[in-house]
Structure formats: C-alpha cells, structure tokens
Design a protein around this motif. Sequence first.
Motif, short mmCIF file in Angstrom:
data_model
loop_
_atom_site.label_atom_id
_atom_site.label_comp_id
_atom_site.label_asym_id
_atom_site.label_seq_id
_atom_site.Cartn_x
_atom_site.Cartn_y
_atom_site.Cartn_z
N LYS A 1 36.71 41.90 72.46
CA LYS A 1 35.80 40.81 72.09
C LYS A 1 35.46 40.83 70.60
CE LYS A 1 33.65 39.37 76.27
NZ LYS A 1 32.61 39.70 77.21
N LYS A 2 35.66 42.01 69.97
CA LYS A 2 35.32 42.06 68.53
C LYS A 2 36.34 41.25 67.76
CE LYS A 2 33.27 46.60 68.48
NZ LYS A 2 33.65 47.96 68.29
N LEU B 1 35.59 49.06 80.29
CA LEU B 1 34.49 48.35 79.63
C LEU B 1 34.66 48.41 78.11
CD1 LEU B 1 31.72 46.98 79.98
CD2 LEU B 1 30.68 49.21 79.89
N LEU B 2 35.07 49.58 77.64
CA LEU B 2 35.28 49.73 76.20
C LEU B 2 36.41 48.83 75.72
CD1 LEU B 2 34.96 53.52 75.47
CD2 LEU B 2 33.55 51.69 74.60
N THR C 1 32.41 39.78 57.08
CA THR C 1 31.67 40.48 56.01
C THR C 1 32.59 41.41 55.25
OG1 THR C 1 31.03 42.04 57.72
CG2 THR C 1 29.40 40.40 57.06
N MET D 1 35.15 45.41 75.44
CA MET D 1 34.28 45.27 74.27
C MET D 1 35.11 45.18 72.99
SD MET D 1 31.16 47.79 75.18
CE MET D 1 30.75 48.15 73.50
N ASP D 2 36.16 45.99 72.93
CA ASP D 2 37.00 45.97 71.74
C ASP D 2 37.69 44.64 71.57
OD1 ASP D 2 38.09 49.43 71.59
OD2 ASP D 2 36.63 48.29 70.42
N PHE E 1 26.88 51.58 75.05
CA PHE E 1 28.13 51.70 74.31
C PHE E 1 28.10 50.86 73.04
CE2 PHE E 1 29.52 54.56 77.06
CZ PHE E 1 30.53 54.29 77.98
N LYS F 1 26.89 49.02 79.08
CA LYS F 1 27.35 48.15 77.98
C LYS F 1 26.41 48.23 76.79
CE LYS F 1 29.20 43.62 77.26
NZ LYS F 1 28.43 42.40 77.15
N LYS G 1 41.93 46.05 58.42
CA LYS G 1 40.48 46.24 58.37
C LYS G 1 40.06 47.00 57.12
CE LYS G 1 39.03 45.70 63.04
NZ LYS G 1 38.38 46.26 64.18
#
Lengths: 180, 346
Positions: B277-278, B270-271, B284, B274-275, A13, A10, B328
């Motif tokens: 969660k963004k 996992l990726l 900004t 992670m995505d 990455f 993690k 985006k």
Amino acid sequence: MRPLTDEETKTMFEKLSKYIGENIKLLIDRPDGTYCFRLHNDRVYYMSDKILKLATNISRDKLVSVGTCFGKFTKTQKFRLHTTALDFLAPYAKFKVWVKPGSEQSFLYGNHIMKSGLGRITENTAQYQGVVVFSMADVPLGFGVAAKTTQECRKVDPMSIVVFHQADIGEYIRSEDTLT
Amino acid sequence: MASCSVEDVLAKAERDEAEKLKGITVNKELDLEFDPGNLLAFDKNRIDTREFKDGKREDFLRSLARDNTQLLINEIWKLPTERVEEVIVAKLPEPTTLLPREKPAPKPKPPTKWEQFAKLKGIQKKKKTNLVWDEVHKEWKRRWGYKRAKDDTKEWLIEVPEKADPNEDQFAKKNKAKKERVARNEYNRLKNIARAQKIKVPGMGLAPTPKQSKAELAQAVNIAKISTASVGKFQDNLPKEKKPKNTGKRRKFQPLIGDFSSEKQKQLDLLKVMDSKKPRLDITKAVNKQMREEDMEARQKNKKDFGKKGQRGKMSGKGKGKAGGKGKGQGPKGKGRKPQMKQGKR
C-alpha cells in the motif's frame, strides 16, 4: 493476556515500521526461536513461546509483565512506543541520529535535541520520520521524531530543535514506577 | 218520510253505540299473554281460514289488530298510574320477555401477568374493606386513592437516613418514586392489554416517548439502520456519523497459545499488504532530492565565484549527489556506510 487482534496488529506494525521499516520481518520471523506479541492490560509484550507457556500459569491479576514491553495502547487505540523496546529496535533502525557528548545528558533528561547537539544524521531523513538516537559511541539512547529533514538540518540555526524526544533510557530511572 | 229518516238516524246511532261498547270488551278463546314492560301482547288464538279469503282479508286483519290493541291497553290501564305534568302516565313494570343478543358474546380475556402468577401460586383474592381507620386524623379514610389513609407523599417530616447525601431533597425523592411507580403500573397495564389483544409492542427505547434522551435516540437510529433486508450493510453514513460502539456482541479473540506458525504467517501477510500500500514514489523524498540537487548546483556556482579552493571536495560532493540516482535514494549509500553531513557549510 491475549493475542493482538488484526486492527491492533496493524496499528502496532505501522508504528514500528516508522522506526525500523521492513525489518519488522526480522522480529516476527526469527531463526533462533518463535517469538510472539501478546496483549496484557493494554500493554504489548514481546516474548518467546517458552516464556509464554510459563506465563500461562500465573493468574491475570497477579501477572505484571512478560518478556519485554514494547508499548501500550491508549484509550483510543493508538499505539505508544516505550523505551523498553529500544533494545530490539536499535539494531534494525533505518534512520539514526547521533548526539554529541555534550547534549547526551540533556536528551536523557527528556529534552529535545537541538541543532547544536546534533552530531550526525542519516541522509534522506524525511520530516517527522521516526529516528533512533545514538551517542557518538553508538550506544542507543532512545527514540525520537525528526523535526526537520536532513537538508533543512544543514540550513537551520543552532538553537532550533531537530529531533523531538519520544523515549530515552533515562526513563528507567525517572519513571521507574510506570514502566513494566 | 221524515219519520223513516229519524228512525234511520236513531238506528244508526244505536249501532254506533254498540260498536263503541263492543270495542272495550273483546271475546277471545284463549287469553292473551301480556308483557306490559315491553308493551307486548302474545295472541295464540287460531285464525279461521275462511275469514282470510280475498276481499275480507283487510277487514279481518284490521279488526284483529284493533281487538288485540284494545286488550293490551286494558292491561296497561290496570297498572299503577301517576300524574306527570297534567298527563296520566302508567308505570311499566320490568319486561319479562328475554330478547336475544344484538352482538356476539365477549370472549374471555387472557389472564394478566399477576393473574397467571396468582393461579400458579394458589393465591386467593382477599376481600378488603373499603375504609380504613386513620389513627392520625382520627377518621375513616379510604384504603387507596384521593385522601387515603396512609399517604406516603403527604408526610410533613422525613428523617434523612444515615447513608444518604445530606443535600438530597427527600421530599422530591419520594415524589419521584411515586411517579415512577405510577408510570410502571401504567406501562404494565398497557402491556397486559397488548398481550390480550396480541398486539406486538416495540422493545425498550423504540416506543415513542414524549422526550427521548440522546442515548435513546441514538439507539433508535442504530436499530432503524440495521432494520433493512441486508441488515444495514448498504446504508450510507452521514458525513460525521460515528459507528455505534458496543453493538452487544461479545468480542472473540484468538486462543492464547494458538498455532505459532499460522500466527507468524498472518503477520507476514499483513506486512506484505502494508508494504504494497505504500507508494513507490515517495513525494517528500523526491522533493528532498530535488532540493539537494539544487543545493549542490548553488554551491557549485558559489565555488566557481570564490575560487579554486575546495574544488576537489566539491567534485566529490557532486559525484555523490549524482550517484544518489533512482529508486528510493538508498542506492550506493546502503546501510553500513556512515554518510556525512558537512557542518561548516553556511
């Protein structure tokens, strides 16, 4: 040598996604073979499964390096990206910075990039975004962190730093001993 | 009349005398058994039941007690006497009667660690003399204890061994070693007692010692934390409390050449996590876009004031800004295009 644990994967990455975003998928899932990450002596190596199987024949203390070193984990489990990962990250970079020929040398010596040396920068670069530094001839020179957003870059004076230096290909000569 | 009374009185006196004399000599069928040490006398004579009838009972018992006590006192008079502060005292011999125990007999203690080992190995206890000849002091000294023969700690000269640090205090080192030996001995003795009485002793670091080091306290805290029914799962941490390192479990890693496809899948998952969660709206970026739009408008204003020069360039710039649109901010810009940054604008 061992595979990375979940936390380590993690952390790594997260660091990589700062430079290449979602394109990490392209590193994991390659059409031309199965590639994997392995940890050896706190360094992360990226290699194909064929090389991995060959490397298992070498004892741990004699093994120096396998495949390409992407970076290493520090004592407090933070991931540090090395120059050696450049070849893999450059084609997938999301935010790029082009450097004028005059300041290429300065960057390759390890200095930060100033506004005067900045050639081009991708739009919408956030502040402290991970960037890949290219020469004007589109040769990847190294990594950096954007010190200012693209907007601010337009406004600041020529002597202020716009990109912090992280790694460059000059390190191949400067720190030959520490690279693996 | 007077002579009668005198005779009576004399007779009475004679009877009293007889009574007194009778007192000292007592006739018994069987002799009593005496234990002067316990002031005890056993009377095994049979008792005449006729004399035990009502009315006569009290008198009979009184006379029996008087007779037996007289005999006992006669026996005491036979013992050697001494004079203590103007009082004649008889010296009692050792008691011969065995009295039964007041409390139950003690259970045998379980053998100590050493005793177990000695039994196992067949080591016999060797009798050692109490005193040892000390050559240095030229006198007999005890084998152990106060002012013993070979006292390690009382040496006035200690050679520094070759491998030792020259700045080390050898005397302090010896004293410290002695203290450690004493402490260890005491600890083992207490452990033996605990084992004998089957008392549970807490493990290392948990028994309260006078001064606990930081590490010992931390260990005690950690053990206390996981000593709940759910093994410390619902115990809150203090604001700046760190998780304990080295919980003692050995880490287990995946095999080196495991299933590559499953590894790949795990990494992709996992990726994905992670995505997700963004945040979709990057604050900004939104701010930057806002700033850019404001910049464009400011430039528009300036251009209008300046004149018609570069208006076309301005128009295209404005178009680009607008096309920047939603999401985006990638939109029509994409990847392959080389977006430009106007250098000369000040």
